[in-house]
Scaffold this active site. Structure first.
Site, PDB file in Angstrom:
ATOM      1  N   LYS A   1       5.352  -5.925   7.751  1.00  0.00           N
ATOM      2  CA  LYS A   1       5.694  -4.615   7.074  1.00  0.00           C
ATOM      3  C   LYS A   1       4.979  -4.575   5.801  1.00  0.00           C
ATOM      4  O   LYS A   1       4.574  -5.183   4.933  1.00  0.00           O
ATOM      5  CB  LYS A   1       7.296  -4.795   6.669  1.00  0.00           C
ATOM      6  CG  LYS A   1       7.800  -3.350   6.064  1.00  0.00           C
ATOM      7  CD  LYS A   1       8.143  -2.416   7.485  1.00  0.00           C
ATOM      8  CE  LYS A   1       8.391  -0.968   6.641  1.00  0.00           C
ATOM      9  NZ  LYS A   1       6.992  -0.206   6.740  1.00  0.00           N
TER      10      LYS A   1
ATOM     11  N   GLN B   1       2.368  -8.433  -0.724  1.00  0.00           N
ATOM     12  CA  GLN B   1       3.350  -7.666   0.226  1.00  0.00           C
ATOM     13  C   GLN B   1       4.385  -8.845   0.541  1.00  0.00           C
ATOM     14  O   GLN B   1       5.518  -8.695   0.664  1.00  0.00           O
ATOM     15  CB  GLN B   1       3.026  -6.872   1.290  1.00  0.00           C
ATOM     16  CG  GLN B   1       3.868  -6.035   1.988  1.00  0.00           C
ATOM     17  CD  GLN B   1       3.921  -4.429   1.220  1.00  0.00           C
ATOM     18  OE1 GLN B   1       2.890  -3.988   0.845  1.00  0.00           O
ATOM     19  NE2 GLN B   1       4.981  -4.165   1.109  1.00  0.00           N
TER      20      GLN B   1
ATOM     21  N   LYS C   1       6.872  -9.680  -2.205  1.00  0.00           N
ATOM     22  CA  LYS C   1       7.510  -8.364  -2.533  1.00  0.00           C
ATOM     23  C   LYS C   1       8.584  -8.312  -1.582  1.00  0.00           C
ATOM     24  O   LYS C   1       9.918  -7.949  -1.823  1.00  0.00           O
ATOM     25  CB  LYS C   1       6.509  -7.125  -2.582  1.00  0.00           C
ATOM     26  CG  LYS C   1       7.213  -5.867  -2.705  1.00  0.00           C
ATOM     27  CD  LYS C   1       6.255  -4.434  -2.266  1.00  0.00           C
ATOM     28  CE  LYS C   1       4.981  -4.623  -3.065  1.00  0.00           C
ATOM     29  NZ  LYS C   1       4.020  -3.307  -2.859  1.00  0.00           N
TER      30      LYS C   1
ATOM     31  N   LYS D   1      -0.602  -5.345   5.671  1.00  0.00           N
ATOM     32  CA  LYS D   1      -1.110  -4.149   5.164  1.00  0.00           C
ATOM     33  C   LYS D   1      -2.216  -3.688   5.991  1.00  0.00           C
ATOM     34  O   LYS D   1      -2.927  -4.606   6.734  1.00  0.00           O
ATOM     35  CB  LYS D   1      -1.592  -4.448   3.704  1.00  0.00           C
ATOM     36  CG  LYS D   1      -1.809  -3.428   2.996  1.00  0.00           C
ATOM     37  CD  LYS D   1      -0.620  -2.846   2.060  1.00  0.00           C
ATOM     38  CE  LYS D   1      -0.657  -1.509   1.574  1.00  0.00           C
ATOM     39  NZ  LYS D   1       0.410  -1.278   0.520  1.00  0.00           N
TER      40      LYS D   1
ATOM     41  N   GLY E   1       3.314   4.476   4.724  1.00  0.00           N
ATOM     42  CA  GLY E   1       2.405   4.946   3.732  1.00  0.00           C
ATOM     43  C   GLY E   1       1.807   4.056   2.654  1.00  0.00           C
ATOM     44  O   GLY E   1       2.290   2.857   2.271  1.00  0.00           O
ATOM     45  N   ASP E   2       0.746   4.450   1.998  1.00  0.00           N
ATOM     46  CA  ASP E   2       0.139   3.977   0.512  1.00  0.00           C
ATOM     47  C   ASP E   2      -0.912   4.897   0.315  1.00  0.00           C
ATOM     48  O   ASP E   2      -0.646   6.032   0.546  1.00  0.00           O
ATOM     49  CB  ASP E   2      -0.486   2.666   1.105  1.00  0.00           C
ATOM     50  CG  ASP E   2      -0.786   1.725  -0.248  1.00  0.00           C
ATOM     51  OD1 ASP E   2       0.150   1.100  -0.939  1.00  0.00           O
ATOM     52  OD2 ASP E   2      -2.120   1.680  -0.845  1.00  0.00           O
TER      53      ASP E   2
ATOM     54  N   THR F   1       9.947   4.789  -4.179  1.00  0.00           N
ATOM     55  CA  THR F   1       9.246   3.851  -4.973  1.00  0.00           C
ATOM     56  C   THR F   1       9.332   4.328  -6.334  1.00  0.00           C
ATOM     57  O   THR F   1       9.447   3.358  -7.335  1.00  0.00           O
ATOM     58  CB  THR F   1       7.620   3.766  -4.320  1.00  0.00           C
ATOM     59  OG1 THR F   1       7.389   3.402  -2.973  1.00  0.00           O
ATOM     60  CG2 THR F   1       6.566   2.703  -5.079  1.00  0.00           C
TER      61      THR F   1
ATOM     62  N   ASN G   1       2.373   9.982  -4.871  1.00  0.00           N
ATOM     63  CA  ASN G   1       3.823   9.759  -4.356  1.00  0.00           C
ATOM     64  C   ASN G   1       4.500   8.927  -5.597  1.00  0.00           C
ATOM     65  O   ASN G   1       5.773   9.311  -5.999  1.00  0.00           O
ATOM     66  CB  ASN G   1       3.804   9.160  -3.121  1.00  0.00           C
ATOM     67  CG  ASN G   1       5.213   8.589  -2.824  1.00  0.00           C
ATOM     68  OD1 ASN G   1       5.712   7.885  -3.051  1.00  0.00           O
ATOM     69  ND2 ASN G   1       5.999   9.836  -2.051  1.00  0.00           N
TER      70      ASN G   1
ATOM     71  N   SER H   1      11.815   1.525   3.101  1.00  0.00           N
ATOM     72  CA  SER H   1      11.321   1.500   4.434  1.00  0.00           C
ATOM     73  C   SER H   1      12.506   0.638   5.449  1.00  0.00           C
ATOM     74  O   SER H   1      12.600   0.854   6.678  1.00  0.00           O
ATOM     75  CB  SER H   1       9.992   0.846   4.610  1.00  0.00           C
ATOM     76  OG  SER H   1       9.094   2.082   3.961  1.00  0.00           O
TER      77      SER H   1
END
Ligand code: NDP
Ligand code: 2IT
Length: 444
Positions: free
Chosen positions: A90, A111, A114, A126, A165-166, A209, A240, A376
């Site tokens: 993810k 990630q 996290k 990622k 997204g990123d 976020t 964002n 997410s």
């Protein structure tokens, strides 16, 4: 040589030229020395750190598309599937000209920890491309996204790998990517998150976020008998994460006085008017300089320099290594006492060490910005249940998750004798769950 140092040497030797990846691994391994050094034979025997620092898989592919002039363009596409010990891979997709394998490996590695901190069952990954959405027409973005997904769809799935997204990937891109996945695979499933609300998206994911960053900042301040109310805040970026961090900070009574983009920064002593920023950035995809043209009394300055603005709280929300040692010194000299990272690895290692040495409140990105991926995972749960929860329900869970992350991070730091060092706390707490799951599953 200690096991941790040996593995760090190996990572540098086997991944030449990948500076961002080395930086992210070094920070984590330096923290993990506290856990590993005393029991290093046990960890060495199972090759745990060698496995933890090697992605399970990297897919790299060609993305050909045709621009509006009829010319063929070719970009690089990637997906780094870093670790699936605690759940399906993810993590977001980044579309930015700077994207390369080193950047995606650093992001995928971070990630893993996290996602573990969220407490939800998600592994780390990622992906992205060196495609630059800036200045492209909607048709060009769609053509690119369709070509990207035509290849990526072979490697992802709702129980396998779930991108989101990123930088450079928002609602528009996720929509085009989802449409192409469904068309090729014939599956209406939760394979992407950050989807639109009419086709499986979750309420509060757009805000998550930024809101989550402010919830954990508020929690840090609360433990010092303080709050955001009345504080002056500087937020970098105007995408964002920056926009929704600003929105929640303002709702809690803070005054946000600056925002930036890759061209420069704006200062508004009266407090940023966020509706104007949203119109410039979310609707017109314009430049932050336009704010100063619209708001009398505000000032636009070209270039870097946002960290020279005096503030109580700094929230870097743009990109990696955007805040260096000099910036850190200026921030503290001007009275800043709290830094929480909305972006991934926005502070250089030297800046991070300076914040720790000066013992200000400092929350690293992998804890502070985990609200996005946590929400997410809540979107994945709703997709599996075929239900949609209310905004309040999702936002309430997000807040509880962020408070839970604060507690895990703070507790791990205390357990290892470095109370208040949330960098070590986040790395150790994130590691514990992943290491336990990897040990239980054997040498895979
Ligand atoms: P957006 O694309 O929405 O916004 C990115 C912002 O950062 C823009 O203002 C952009 O300016 C600026 N920026 C990007 N690259 C650079 C650069 N090289 N130098 C200076 N400024 C730059 O992305 P997000 O807000 O989603 O992401 C921001 C950060 O937060 C990233 O580090 C991302 O990894 C992280 N993050 C995002 C999450 C999410 O849910 N979206 C979750 C967790 C972390 P410009 O428009 O000029 O390029
Ligand atoms: O860095 C990140 O955590 C994100 N870009 C969000 C990832 C996600 O899967 O929501």
């Amino acid at each position: 040589m200690s096991y941790v140092s040996e593995v760090m040497e190996r990572v540098v030797a086997k991944n030449p030229g990948e500076a961002e990846f080395h930086q992210a691994v070094k920070e984590v391994l330096d923290s993990l020395a506290l856990v590993i050094d005393a029991h290093e034979e046990e960890f060495r025997k199972s090759g745990l750190l060698e496995r933890l620092t090697e992605p399970e898989r990297i897919v790299s592919f060609r993305v050909p598309w045709v621009d509006d002039k009829g010319a063929v363009q070719v970009n690089k596409g990637y997906r780094v599937q870093f670790n699936s010990a605690i759940g399906p891979y993810k993590g977001g997709l980044r579309f930015h000209p700077s994207v390369n394998q080193s950047i995606l490996k650093f992001l995928g590695f971070e990630q893993v920890f996290k996602n573990s901190l969220t407490g939800l069952p998600i592994g780390g990954g990622k992906g992205g491309s060196d495609f630059d959405p800036k200045g492209k027409s909607d048709r060009e973005v769609m053509a690119f996204c369709q070509s990207f997904m035509t290849e990526l769809c072979k490697y992802i799935g709702a129980d396998q790998d779930v991108p989101a997204g990123d930088i450079g990937v928002g609602g528009r891109e996720i929509g085009y990517l989802y449409g192409q996945y469904k068309r090729i695979r014939g599956l209406y499933e939760g394979v992407l998150t950050g989807k639109g609300l009419t086709y499986g998206g979750s309420l509060a994911r757009t805000q998550a976020t930024g809101y989550g960053l402010v919830y954990i900042t508020q929690e840090m301040l609360k433990h010092e008998g303080q709050s955001l109310a009345g504080k002056t805040v500087v937020v970098s970026g105007s995408g964002n994460v920056a926009i929704y961090a600003t929105e929640k900070a303002q709702a809690l009574g803070a005054k946000v006085v600056a925002l930036s983009d890759s061209n420069g920064y704006i200062y508004d002593a009266d407090g940023i008017k966020l509706d104007i920023v949203k119109e410039i950035k979310e609707v017109r995809r314009g430049r932050i300089s336009e704010y100063a043209e619209k708001v009398a009394g505000s000032v636009y300055t070209e270039g870097k320099g946002i960290w020279s603005i005096a503030c109580d709280v700094a929230l870097p929300c743009a990109t990696q290594n955007e805040l260096n040692l000099e910036d850190a010194k200026v921030l503290l000299a001007n009275g800043c006492t709290c830094v929480a990272e909305g972006a991934n690895m926005p502070s250089t290692r030297e800046a991070t060490d300076y914040f720790l040495e000066k013992k200000i409140l400092f929350m690293p990105g992998k804890a502070a910005n985990a609200g996005g991926v946590a929400t997410s995972a809540l979107e994945m749960s709703q997709n599996s249940q075929r239900l949609s929860w209310t905004f309040e329900e999702v936002d309430g869970k997000l807040k509880d998750i962020m408070i839970g992350i604060y507690e895990k991070v703070s507790d791990a730091a205390s357990r290892y004798g470095v109370a208040g060092n949330f960098v070590a706390g986040a790395n150790i707490a994130g590691f514990e769950k992943v290491a336990d799951a990897m040990n239980a599953q054997g040498i895979v």
